[in-house]
Enzyme design. Structure first.
Site, PDB file in Angstrom:
ATOM      1  N   ARG A  62       0.757  -1.197   0.069  1.00  0.00           N
ATOM      2  CA  ARG A  62       0.064  -0.035  -0.051  1.00  0.00           C
ATOM      3  C   ARG A  62       0.843   1.228  -0.117  1.00  0.00           C
ATOM      4  O   ARG A  62       0.365   2.181  -0.379  1.00  0.00           O
ATOM      5  CB  ARG A  62      -1.118   0.012   1.103  1.00  0.00           C
ATOM      6  CG  ARG A  62      -1.954   1.374   1.355  1.00  0.00           C
ATOM      7  CD  ARG A  62      -3.034   0.925   2.006  1.00  0.00           C
ATOM      8  NE  ARG A  62      -2.940   0.421   3.217  1.00  0.00           N
ATOM      9  CZ  ARG A  62      -2.380   0.858   4.341  1.00  0.00           C
ATOM     10  NH1 ARG A  62      -2.045   2.245   4.315  1.00  0.00           N
ATOM     11  NH2 ARG A  62      -1.986   0.257   5.543  1.00  0.00           N
ATOM     12  N   TYR A 115     -16.413  13.644 -17.716  1.00  0.00           N
ATOM     13  CA  TYR A 115     -16.750  12.140 -17.686  1.00  0.00           C
ATOM     14  C   TYR A 115     -17.891  12.195 -16.509  1.00  0.00           C
ATOM     15  O   TYR A 115     -17.722  12.722 -15.317  1.00  0.00           O
ATOM     16  CB  TYR A 115     -15.510  11.663 -17.106  1.00  0.00           C
ATOM     17  CG  TYR A 115     -15.756  10.065 -16.741  1.00  0.00           C
ATOM     18  CD1 TYR A 115     -15.917   8.982 -17.600  1.00  0.00           C
ATOM     19  CD2 TYR A 115     -15.763   9.617 -15.473  1.00  0.00           C
ATOM     20  CE1 TYR A 115     -16.416   7.734 -17.349  1.00  0.00           C
ATOM     21  CE2 TYR A 115     -15.928   8.308 -15.076  1.00  0.00           C
ATOM     22  CZ  TYR A 115     -16.295   7.272 -15.893  1.00  0.00           C
ATOM     23  OH  TYR A 115     -16.579   6.019 -15.870  1.00  0.00           O
ATOM     24  N   ASP A 187      -7.401  16.514 -17.280  1.00  0.00           N
ATOM     25  CA  ASP A 187      -7.396  15.333 -17.577  1.00  0.00           C
ATOM     26  C   ASP A 187      -7.317  14.647 -18.948  1.00  0.00           C
ATOM     27  O   ASP A 187      -7.845  15.368 -20.028  1.00  0.00           O
ATOM     28  CB  ASP A 187      -9.198  14.857 -17.145  1.00  0.00           C
ATOM     29  CG  ASP A 187      -9.543  13.377 -17.392  1.00  0.00           C
ATOM     30  OD1 ASP A 187      -8.691  12.695 -18.115  1.00  0.00           O
ATOM     31  OD2 ASP A 187     -10.635  13.087 -16.883  1.00  0.00           O
ATOM     32  N   LYS A 212      -8.204   3.397 -19.964  1.00  0.00           N
ATOM     33  CA  LYS A 212      -8.555   3.502 -21.527  1.00  0.00           C
ATOM     34  C   LYS A 212      -7.318   3.428 -22.230  1.00  0.00           C
ATOM     35  O   LYS A 212      -7.110   2.315 -22.322  1.00  0.00           O
ATOM     36  CB  LYS A 212      -9.005   5.100 -21.503  1.00  0.00           C
ATOM     37  CG  LYS A 212     -10.146   5.415 -20.307  1.00  0.00           C
ATOM     38  CD  LYS A 212     -11.450   4.494 -20.363  1.00  0.00           C
ATOM     39  CE  LYS A 212     -12.200   4.676 -19.200  1.00  0.00           C
ATOM     40  NZ  LYS A 212     -12.648   5.973 -18.846  1.00  0.00           N
TER      41      LYS A 212
END
Ligand SMILES: *Cc1c(COP(=O)(O)O)cnc(C)c1O
Length: 399
Positions: A62, A115, A187, A212
């Site tokens: 983590r 988005y 973005d 993507k």
């Protein structure tokens, strides 16, 4: 053996060869999947020093993992940034970034065509924490300027915007951000660094849904932030560690592999998209085609200035309203009716009822996300097969 000077290489070479590193531990050319939750300390003193940050190394996945680090290194390198931080999804990256930059009572200014998930976070989730996301029409830059006050902490822009393919001038936004001493966040999911380099245009921070084009194969969900090293370190320590939205080693490995073919994939996506956009433009059953590469696109000039290519996303309106759009989506055979984008497979979807159903009917209308707007993510198949598929499906729509 003398080494090739990677700093002189062109982008496609950088994608394949990356920042020039082999796995430091083993010399493996392909980065191994370090599928381990924890890392052994050499001694009690060594463990304590790692925890204090007096020494660099791995402690617990983590907090950092070598496969994750390889993905971050490559993304920072390709975007031309100092450092990067990978997350388990694009939304984990975006939400962590907003929480890092804003506290209760703060606000930020954002473009309004986003988005759907980002809009949902901004409009529905953040008010609970008293963070005010001011979604404005950023095509008119004076709207950005007018929305800024002394508690504004960042400007957030998605360009090309999802799903309308609106293009916002990054350089001009960066001047406003600089004037007010706040960071400009872009973005860059739709363009990837292959077609658009926001940091060179004056942006300060980049976010991606790596799900993507970065992954490119539709087999993983991930996100990444690119920016200054000091800020990335702070984000890692405070937000990745404590909010815990980490990427798994396997997913990081898939993304490192995806990056190797980014240049060839983006070229083919664009080549195919151009052919389809032109085909659709002349089709009698199609009303409007939104593709930034077409000279008829309302922001083509800005796209030409700030992008080196136009990507693989097209939106268009089918004549005959929602029913006609539905008929098209139900009739395609090669395109897959699915959300997401940037895969090697061609995808088709209906933004108003799917990816952008988080917007109110009123907002959809205002943003131009009409009932008959269809979005396609053009894959890397033979373009003739894609055109034939759209052609047979459009034929079935009664005019
Ligand atoms: C998909 C997407 C996101 C969200 O990313 P996830 O990986 O699905 O969490 C953010 N921005 C854009 C432009 C996207 O397409």
């Amino acid at each position: 053996m003398s080494k090739f000077n990677i700093n002189k290489a062109r982008f496609a070479t950088l994608c394949v060869h990356g920042s020039g590193g082999v796995d430091p531990a083993t010399g493996a050319l392909g980065i191994p999947i370090y599928q381990s939750s924890t890392f052994a300390f050499k001694s009690a003193e060594d463990g304590a020093a790692l925890f204090l940050g007096e020494k660099e190394g791995y402690v617990y996945t983590r907090l950092g993992n070598p496969t994750q680090a390889a993905f971050e290194r490559e993304m920072a390198f390709l975007e031309g940034g100092e450092a990067a931080l990978a997350f388990g999804s694009g939304m984990a990256a975006i939400s962590s970034l907003i929480f890092a930059l804003c506290r209760s009572g703060d606000n930020f200014v954002s473009s309004d065509t986003l988005y759907g998930g980002t809009h949902n976070l901004f409009a529905d989730r953040l008010p609970k924490y008293d963070i005010d996301a001011r979604e404005i029409n950023a095509l008119d830059l004076s709207n950005i300027e007018n929305a800024i006050d002394e508690r504004t902490r960042l400007i957030y822009i998605e360009t090309p915007a999802n799903p309308t393919l609106a293009i916002i001038d990054i350089e001009k936004c960066s001047k406003i951000a600089k004037k007010h001493h706040i960071p400009l966040v872009i973005d860059n999911t739709f363009s990837t660094p292959y077609f658009q380099k926001p940091l060179q245009l004056g942006a300060n921070i980049i976010v991606h849904s790596a799900t993507k084009y970065i992954g490119g194969h539709g087999d993983t969900v991930a996100g990444i932030i690119i920016g200054k090293k000091e800020f990335m370190n702070e984000l890692r320590a405070e937000y990745l560690r404590d909010f815990g939205g980490i990427i798994s080693p396997l997913n990081a490995w898939l993304l490192v592999r995806g990056l190797k073919t980014l240049a060839v994939r983006m070229e083919r996506h664009q080549e195919n998209a151009f052919q389809l956009a032109k085909y659709l433009s002349f089709h009698p059953k199609v009303e409007n085609v939104w593709y930034p590469g077409l000279s008829t696109h309302p922001h083509h000039d800005i796209a030409k200035k700030q992008m080196s290519g136009y990507g693989g996303m097209i939106s268009f309106e089918v004549k005959g309203g929602r029913k006609a759009g539905e008929k098209l989506m139900n009739s395609v055979k090669l395109f897959t009716l699915a959300v997401s984008l940037g895969d090697v497979d061609s995808l088709i979807e209906h933004p108003a009822s799917m990816t952008h159903s988080t917007y109110s009917a009123e907002d959809l209308k205002k943003l131009g996300i009409t009932e008959n707007l269809v979005r396609i993510s053009v894959g890397i198949e033979d373009p003739s097969d894609l055109i034939e598929d759209l052609s047979q499906a459009l034929k079935l729509i009664k005019s």
